[in-house]
Write a protein that holds these residues in place. Structure first.
Motif, PDB file in Angstrom:
ATOM      1  N   VAL A  90      36.475  43.250  53.242  1.00 47.94           N
ATOM      2  CA  VAL A  90      37.491  42.343  52.705  1.00 47.94           C
ATOM      3  C   VAL A  90      38.549  43.175  51.985  1.00 47.94           C
ATOM      4  CG1 VAL A  90      35.877  40.421  52.446  1.00 47.94           C
ATOM      5  CG2 VAL A  90      36.232  42.003  50.534  1.00 47.94           C
ATOM      6  N   SER A  91      39.639  42.521  51.583  1.00 52.12           N
ATOM      7  CA  SER A  91      40.648  43.218  50.798  1.00 52.12           C
ATOM      8  C   SER A  91      40.195  43.288  49.338  1.00 52.12           C
ATOM      9  CB  SER A  91      41.992  42.494  50.878  1.00 52.12           C
ATOM     10  OG  SER A  91      41.928  41.260  50.176  1.00 52.12           O
ATOM     11  N   GLU A  92      40.814  44.195  48.592  1.00 53.59           N
ATOM     12  CA  GLU A  92      40.476  44.310  47.172  1.00 53.59           C
ATOM     13  C   GLU A  92      40.794  43.023  46.425  1.00 53.59           C
ATOM     14  OE1 GLU A  92      41.514  47.025  43.222  1.00 53.59           O
ATOM     15  OE2 GLU A  92      41.792  47.886  45.220  1.00 53.59           O
ATOM     16  N   LEU A  93      41.911  42.371  46.767  1.00 52.82           N
ATOM     17  CA  LEU A  93      42.260  41.137  46.075  1.00 52.82           C
ATOM     18  C   LEU A  93      41.259  40.028  46.381  1.00 52.82           C
ATOM     19  CD1 LEU A  93      44.033  39.528  44.225  1.00 52.82           C
ATOM     20  CD2 LEU A  93      45.633  39.154  46.111  1.00 52.82           C
ATOM     21  N   GLU A  94      40.806  39.920  47.631  1.00 54.12           N
ATOM     22  CA  GLU A  94      39.777  38.918  47.956  1.00 54.12           C
ATOM     23  C   GLU A  94      38.539  39.136  47.103  1.00 54.12           C
ATOM     24  OE1 GLU A  94      39.278  37.781  52.363  1.00 54.12           O
ATOM     25  OE2 GLU A  94      40.307  39.725  52.409  1.00 54.12           O
ATOM     26  N   LEU A  95      38.140  40.386  46.948  1.00 57.82           N
ATOM     27  CA  LEU A  95      36.944  40.676  46.159  1.00 57.82           C
ATOM     28  C   LEU A  95      37.177  40.347  44.687  1.00 57.82           C
ATOM     29  CD1 LEU A  95      34.104  41.698  46.551  1.00 57.82           C
ATOM     30  CD2 LEU A  95      34.921  44.030  46.133  1.00 57.82           C
ATOM     31  N   LEU A  96      38.346  40.695  44.183  1.00 57.38           N
ATOM     32  CA  LEU A  96      38.664  40.398  42.787  1.00 57.38           C
ATOM     33  C   LEU A  96      38.633  38.896  42.524  1.00 57.38           C
ATOM     34  CD1 LEU A  96      39.709  41.576  40.038  1.00 57.38           C
ATOM     35  CD2 LEU A  96      42.017  41.139  40.904  1.00 57.38           C
ATOM     36  N   LEU A  97      39.183  38.108  43.449  1.00 56.19           N
ATOM     37  CA  LEU A  97      39.297  36.663  43.246  1.00 56.19           C
ATOM     38  C   LEU A  97      37.982  35.921  43.422  1.00 56.19           C
ATOM     39  CD1 LEU A  97      42.721  35.966  44.990  1.00 56.19           C
ATOM     40  CD2 LEU A  97      42.249  36.095  42.532  1.00 56.19           C
ATOM     41  N   CYS A  98      36.952  36.598  43.922  1.00 61.03           N
ATOM     42  CA  CYS A  98      35.662  35.917  44.045  1.00 61.03           C
ATOM     43  C   CYS A  98      34.952  35.820  42.703  1.00 61.03           C
ATOM     44  CB  CYS A  98      34.770  36.604  45.080  1.00 61.03           C
ATOM     45  SG  CYS A  98      33.912  38.087  44.491  1.00 61.03           S
ATOM     46  N   ARG A  99      35.493  36.503  41.683  1.00 65.17           N
ATOM     47  CA  ARG A  99      34.928  36.386  40.336  1.00 65.17           C
ATOM     48  C   ARG A  99      35.213  34.992  39.788  1.00 65.17           C
ATOM     49  NH1 ARG A  99      37.178  41.407  36.975  1.00 65.17           N
ATOM     50  NH2 ARG A  99      36.531  39.956  35.351  1.00 65.17           N
ATOM     51  N   SER A 100      34.297  34.491  38.986  1.00 63.08           N
ATOM     52  CA  SER A 100      34.447  33.127  38.463  1.00 63.08           C
ATOM     53  C   SER A 100      35.393  33.058  37.268  1.00 63.08           C
ATOM     54  CB  SER A 100      33.072  32.566  38.068  1.00 63.08           C
ATOM     55  OG  SER A 100      32.464  33.392  37.075  1.00 63.08           O
ATOM     56  N   GLU A 101      35.645  34.185  36.626  1.00 64.85           N
ATOM     57  CA  GLU A 101      36.525  34.182  35.452  1.00 64.85           C
ATOM     58  C   GLU A 101      37.136  35.564  35.262  1.00 64.85           C
ATOM     59  OE1 GLU A 101      33.005  35.022  32.160  1.00 64.85           O
ATOM     60  OE2 GLU A 101      33.864  33.011  32.342  1.00 64.85           O
ATOM     61  N   GLY A 102      38.107  35.628  34.363  1.00 68.54           N
ATOM     62  CA  GLY A 102      38.707  36.908  34.019  1.00 68.54           C
ATOM     63  C   GLY A 102      39.846  37.334  34.917  1.00 68.54           C
TER      64      GLY A 102
END
Length: 358
Positions: A37-49
């Motif tokens: 996946v892209s880095e942004l996709e991985l970042l956005l899978c976080r529930s908060e922050g």
């Protein structure tokens, strides 16, 4: 409604956490690559922050001065470039397409590639880190700005409050394009390239010259001839990489250098001397106060010493390219426009060529 099969499939976040359990020091960019996946996709899978920013990136960077010291990070697949310093009069030109910072923070920004921005808050258990992170339309991270202990917290909070975008919709990411095709050498008029190269007046005219000759950068370097370019040996079991060697030479002689690392959205530049150099596996690292460089030389397949004429005399660089033909890192002698290249740097490069010329 999810099917029973979908309910059993692990979420992206759970896959990421499992990967981190196996490799606790794995960076998010490398984790994204492993997970497909892209880095942004991985970042956005976080529930908060993770909070979206207004897409007013030029204005945001122009407002950075009062924030004081920050750590800025630019990287590509093989190199990471970190500077800790204060912004000073960031400017925007070209109808908002270009940005420029000159000083301790030295940047060339191409805003046409900047699509998404986020405030990212990470709690490691010991400390909480805040950063502003910027991505292109495909979710590739282009640039990051980290709050430090020396940052003016009130100014940081005020800036963040002004540029947060609570009404932003979830981003729609596009697929990354295939790597740019290398130019077929048979399609290049080498005589015209050599003549055009010999007439350069400014290193900043180099990209326009490549465009006129319809040739990519590495192919031009490979074709222009030994008057202007020397190919160097890459690292082997018996030979350190050209980057190791030039850094060690610069450290020993205290030759001031400039180190450029970039990606499609930005080029970040360091100017000065280097001191604390460490090899760690495939990575050569500069770990100085205010400047860190991490370069995976296993991923840098071709090295060249490149000379270009200019009104200030010949300008010499050391350039490393990856297997895709993308420029990874470039080093020059430290100089200001209007001044000739330092003889000190020319001697260091000549010594490097003598040792590593193919």
């Amino acid at each position: 409604m999810e099917t029973p099969q979908q309910q059993k499939e692990p979420t992206l976040n759970s896959r990421w956490q499992a990967l981190l359990a196996e490799q606790p020091k794995l960076r998010i960019r490398n984790a994204a690559n492993e997970l497909g996946v892209s880095e942004l996709e991985l970042l956005l899978c976080r529930s908060e922050g993770v909070q979206p920013l207004k897409p007013e990136f030029g204005e945001l960077l122009k407002a950075m001065d009062p924030v004081g010291d920050v750590m800025i990070l630019t990287r590509n697949d093989q190199a990471v470039h970190e500077i800790t310093a204060t912004f000073n009069k960031f400017t925007v030109a070209g109808k908002g397409a270009m940005g420029l910072a000159v000083g301790d923070i030295d940047l060339r920004v191409f805003f046409n590639s900047w699509t998404h921005g986020y405030l990212v808050t990470e709690n490691t258990g010991k400390i909480t880190r805040e950063s502003l992170q910027f991505f292109n339309a495909h979710g590739m991270a282009l640039h990051k700005i980290y709050k430090t202990e020396a940052t003016n917290s009130a100014a940081w909070d005020a800036l963040v409050g002004e540029y947060l975008n609570p009404f932003a919709e979830a981003p729609v990411l596009t697929n990354a394009p295939a790597p740019a095709r290398r130019t077929d050498p048979g399609e290049v008029d080498v005589n015209a390239l050599q003549e055009d190269w010999s007439k350069l007046k400014d290193v900043h005219h180099f990209h326009a010259m490549l465009k006129r000759n319809k040739v990519d950068r590495q192919t031009a370097v490979e074709l222009v001839g030994s008057k202007w370019v020397t190919r160097l040996k890459r690292s082997t079991d018996d030979v350190l990489s050209p980057l190791d060697q030039i850094l060690e030479q610069a450290k020993a002689s205290q030759c001031a250098i400039m180190v450029f690392v970039g990606n499609p959205g930005i080029v970040q530049i360091f100017a000065g001397t280097v001191g604390n150099i460490k090899r760690m596996g495939p990575w050569i690292n500069v770990l100085d106060k205010g400047f860190n460089l991490h370069a995976n030389t296993d991923g840098i397949s071709d090295w060249f010493v490149v000379r270009r004429p200019s009104t200030d005399g010949t300008i010499t660089s050391l350039e490393g390219y990856n297997a895709k033909g993308e420029i990874v890192v470039t080093l020059f002698g430290d100089r200001k426009p209007g001044n000739p290249e330092p003889e000190h740097w020319q001697r260091e490069v000549a010594a490097l060529e003598k040792r590593l010329c193919v």
